[in-house]
Motif scaffolding. Structure first.
Motif, short mmCIF file in Angstrom:
data_model
loop_
_atom_site.label_atom_id
_atom_site.label_comp_id
_atom_site.label_asym_id
_atom_site.label_seq_id
_atom_site.Cartn_x
_atom_site.Cartn_y
_atom_site.Cartn_z
N ASP A 12 -26.95 31.24 -59.19
CA ASP A 12 -25.74 30.87 -59.94
C ASP A 12 -24.53 30.72 -59.03
O ASP A 12 -23.41 30.66 -59.50
N LYS A 13 -24.74 30.63 -57.73
CA LYS A 13 -23.61 30.63 -56.80
C LYS A 13 -22.94 29.27 -56.68
O LYS A 13 -21.82 29.17 -56.20
N ILE A 14 -23.62 28.18 -57.06
CA ILE A 14 -23.13 26.86 -56.67
C ILE A 14 -22.72 26.01 -57.86
O ILE A 14 -23.40 25.95 -58.86
N ASN A 15 -21.61 25.34 -57.70
CA ASN A 15 -21.19 24.31 -58.64
C ASN A 15 -21.06 23.00 -57.87
O ASN A 15 -20.79 22.99 -56.68
N ALA A 16 -21.25 21.89 -58.55
CA ALA A 16 -21.13 20.59 -57.88
C ALA A 16 -19.70 20.38 -57.43
O ALA A 16 -18.76 20.73 -58.11
N PHE A 17 -19.55 19.81 -56.24
CA PHE A 17 -18.22 19.57 -55.69
C PHE A 17 -18.30 18.26 -54.94
O PHE A 17 -19.06 18.11 -53.99
N GLU A 18 -17.52 17.27 -55.34
CA GLU A 18 -17.72 15.91 -54.87
C GLU A 18 -17.24 15.68 -53.44
O GLU A 18 -17.85 14.95 -52.70
N ASP A 19 -16.14 16.27 -53.02
CA ASP A 19 -15.60 16.01 -51.70
C ASP A 19 -16.49 16.62 -50.62
O ASP A 19 -17.22 17.57 -50.85
N ILE A 20 -16.36 16.06 -49.42
CA ILE A 20 -17.10 16.60 -48.29
C ILE A 20 -16.62 18.02 -47.99
O ILE A 20 -15.44 18.32 -48.07
N GLU A 21 -17.56 18.89 -47.68
CA GLU A 21 -17.24 20.27 -47.34
C GLU A 21 -18.08 20.66 -46.13
O GLU A 21 -19.28 20.49 -46.13
N LEU A 22 -17.42 21.20 -45.11
CA LEU A 22 -18.11 21.55 -43.89
C LEU A 22 -17.55 22.83 -43.30
O LEU A 22 -16.33 23.01 -43.26
N LEU A 23 -18.42 23.69 -42.84
CA LEU A 23 -18.02 24.84 -42.05
C LEU A 23 -17.98 24.40 -40.59
O LEU A 23 -18.99 23.91 -40.06
N LEU A 24 -16.84 24.59 -39.93
CA LEU A 24 -16.71 24.23 -38.53
C LEU A 24 -16.85 25.44 -37.61
O LEU A 24 -17.40 25.33 -36.51
N GLU A 25 -16.37 26.59 -38.07
CA GLU A 25 -16.33 27.75 -37.19
C GLU A 25 -16.02 29.00 -38.01
O GLU A 25 -15.33 28.91 -39.03
N TYR A 26 -16.53 30.13 -37.58
CA TYR A 26 -16.09 31.41 -38.15
C TYR A 26 -16.20 32.49 -37.07
O TYR A 26 -16.90 32.33 -36.07
N GLY A 27 -15.47 33.56 -37.29
CA GLY A 27 -15.49 34.62 -36.29
C GLY A 27 -15.12 35.96 -36.89
O GLY A 27 -14.67 36.06 -38.03
N PHE A 28 -15.31 37.01 -36.10
CA PHE A 28 -15.07 38.37 -36.58
C PHE A 28 -14.86 39.28 -35.39
O PHE A 28 -15.25 38.98 -34.25
N LYS A 29 -14.24 40.43 -35.65
CA LYS A 29 -13.92 41.41 -34.61
C LYS A 29 -13.96 42.81 -35.22
O LYS A 29 -13.59 43.00 -36.37
N ASN A 30 -14.44 43.77 -34.42
CA ASN A 30 -14.54 45.16 -34.89
C ASN A 30 -15.33 45.23 -36.19
O ASN A 30 -14.89 45.80 -37.19
N PHE A 31 -16.52 44.68 -36.15
CA PHE A 31 -17.38 44.58 -37.32
C PHE A 31 -18.78 45.04 -36.92
O PHE A 31 -19.42 44.42 -36.08
N PHE A 32 -19.21 46.18 -37.47
CA PHE A 32 -20.47 46.79 -37.11
C PHE A 32 -20.57 46.93 -35.58
O PHE A 32 -19.68 47.50 -34.98
N SER A 33 -21.60 46.37 -34.94
CA SER A 33 -21.80 46.60 -33.50
C SER A 33 -20.98 45.66 -32.62
O SER A 33 -21.07 45.73 -31.39
N PHE A 34 -20.18 44.78 -33.22
CA PHE A 34 -19.34 43.86 -32.46
C PHE A 34 -17.93 44.45 -32.35
O PHE A 34 -17.17 44.42 -33.31
N LYS A 35 -17.60 44.96 -31.17
CA LYS A 35 -16.27 45.53 -30.97
C LYS A 35 -15.24 44.44 -30.66
O LYS A 35 -14.22 44.31 -31.33
N GLU A 36 -15.51 43.65 -29.64
CA GLU A 36 -14.57 42.60 -29.22
C GLU A 36 -14.72 41.34 -30.07
O GLU A 36 -13.88 40.45 -30.01
N GLY A 37 -15.79 41.26 -30.81
CA GLY A 37 -15.92 40.16 -31.76
C GLY A 37 -16.72 38.99 -31.25
O GLY A 37 -17.29 39.00 -30.17
#
Length: 393
Positions: free
Chosen positions: A4-29
């Motif tokens: 049930d997570k998805i609804n139709a969405f007409e425009d283009i959608e793209l993930l280009l990049e993501y990041g994180f820091k101080n999350f579980f075993s990643f200190k510097e990210g």
């Protein structure tokens, strides 16, 4: 993964990049990029400046799942955090005993706009949220900035100041809850994420096969997709029929019947005697059909679970074939299968390593020198330990 997570969405959608820091075993990210530059071979890029597939490799306990958890957490937090109880802890964990906040960011495209979402928080509260927007013909502008319970929007988003913020809920989730549509397209973007990881890691409880059967039967295209893919995997199955039965409590439910052809005769096999691999495909393929049909991001930890390694390229190819993946849906996955690294290549593979219990990751095209080249297979260098990402035994 959630049907049930998805609804139709007409425009283009793209993930280009993501990041994180101080999350579980990643200190510097870490920064995870799906962007491709002009150095990427055309047989990999297909003339695009982004990839629709990204593989995460590394030894057991290196932090592969954490890389996937980060985007799954962003999806949950931006869409569903308002549904958590007021006193609930935010489901994150910092690097061991670190008292510093955890940080996240994501860069993505919706239609003609490029958004950057930044988040800083602890397990107890949100410290800051910032949303930037860059229109196709404009510069990057900070449109909303949150500092704990204070909101500083631009004039266009002034109405959001009427929202009562909660310390453990995102602005995007809260705005959606109160029917403020100013951030709705961001909410819908994150809502179009399917994932099988959570705070505790891989979600290992198989989906109820009756629920899956009902979901498959609702859509003829979905049913054909599942049947055709399983048949092409040479499991000996020629057809799948979904029938209604009564269980021991007289409750009606739908179940699959797997039809095998033996000596030109049809033999029906129930879920109880069918192979685990076939049942794993049957349970999970509807999610693939859903994401390919609607677009979005699919996060899969341990892609090969219950599957023969030769099936992995077939699953990945669904996202690489533009005739199938018309919405540019994106697959980010981890796997222990080593051979898949040659299919993915340098620009679609991240390796995760851990030193002194701290994880770090890098894309293979970031490795300097000529250890890896586009005209050479990567697997020998990987198995020889020249590029990292393998256990030290």
């Amino acid at each position: 993964m959630y049907f049930d997570k998805i609804n139709a969405f007409e425009d283009i959608e793209l993930l280009l990049e993501y990041g994180f820091k101080n999350f579980f075993s990643f200190k510097e990210g870490a920064s995870i990029s799906l962007k491709l530059d002009s150095n990427c071979p055309t047989n990999i890029s297909r003339g695009l400046d982004f990839t629709t597939v990204l593989g995460i490799k590394g030894a057991n306990g290196s932090g592969k799942t954490t890389v996937l958890k980060a985007f799954a957490f962003l999806s949950h937090f931006c869409c569903d955090s308002f549904s958590d109880k007021l006193e609930s802890r935010i489901p994150i964990d910092s690097f061991y005993d670190s008292k510093e906040p955890s940080e996240f960011y994501s860069v993505f495209i919706i239609g003609e706009n490029t958004y950057t979402y930044e988040l800083s928080l602890t397990g107890e509260k949100v410290l800051s949220e910032t949303i930037f927007r860059k229109k196709a013909s404009g510069k990057k502008i900070k449109i909303v900035h949150r500092i704990e319970d204070k909101l500083i929007p631009t004039k266009e988003f002034e109405r959001l100041k009427a929202i009562k913020l909660r310390k453990n809920a995102s602005l995007i989730s809260t705005a959606h809850q109160y029917d403020f549509n100013e951030l709705e397209e961001l909410y819908l973007y994150f809502k179009q994420t399917i994932y099988n990881v959570s705070f505790s890691g891989l979600h290992e409880i198989p989906y109820d096969i009756s629920l899956v059967s009902r979901f498959i039967k609702e859509d003829k295209q979905r049913l054909e997709f599942v049947k055709n893919f399983i048949a092409k995997c040479d499991t000996g199955i020629s057809d799948i029929r979904i029938i209604e039965i009564e269980d021991e409590t007289k409750k009606k439910k739908l179940v699959p019947i797997f039809v095998h052809k033996v000596n030109d005769k049809e033999q029906s096999v129930t879920q109880y005697t069918e192979s685990s691999g076939t049942k794993a495909l049957y349970r999970n393929l509807p999610s693939y059909h859903l994401i390919l049909k609607s677009g979005g991001v699919m996060i899969v930890d341990e892609l090969e679970t219950h599957l023969h390694p030769h099936l992995l390229p077939k699953l990945i190819e669904l996202f690489l074939d533009p005739k199938i993946n018309k919405k540019n849906a994106q697959l980010i996955f981890s796997t222990h299968d080593a051979e898949i690294i040659n299919l993915l290549g340098r620009y679609r593979t991240y390796l995760v390593n851990k030193e002194d219990n701290e994880s770090f990751t890098y894309r293979l095209d970031e490795i300097p020198g000529d250890i890896l080249r586009n005209d050479r297979p990567i697997l020998p260098a990987y198995t020889d330990g020249k590029i990292g990402g393998i256990p030290r035994l």
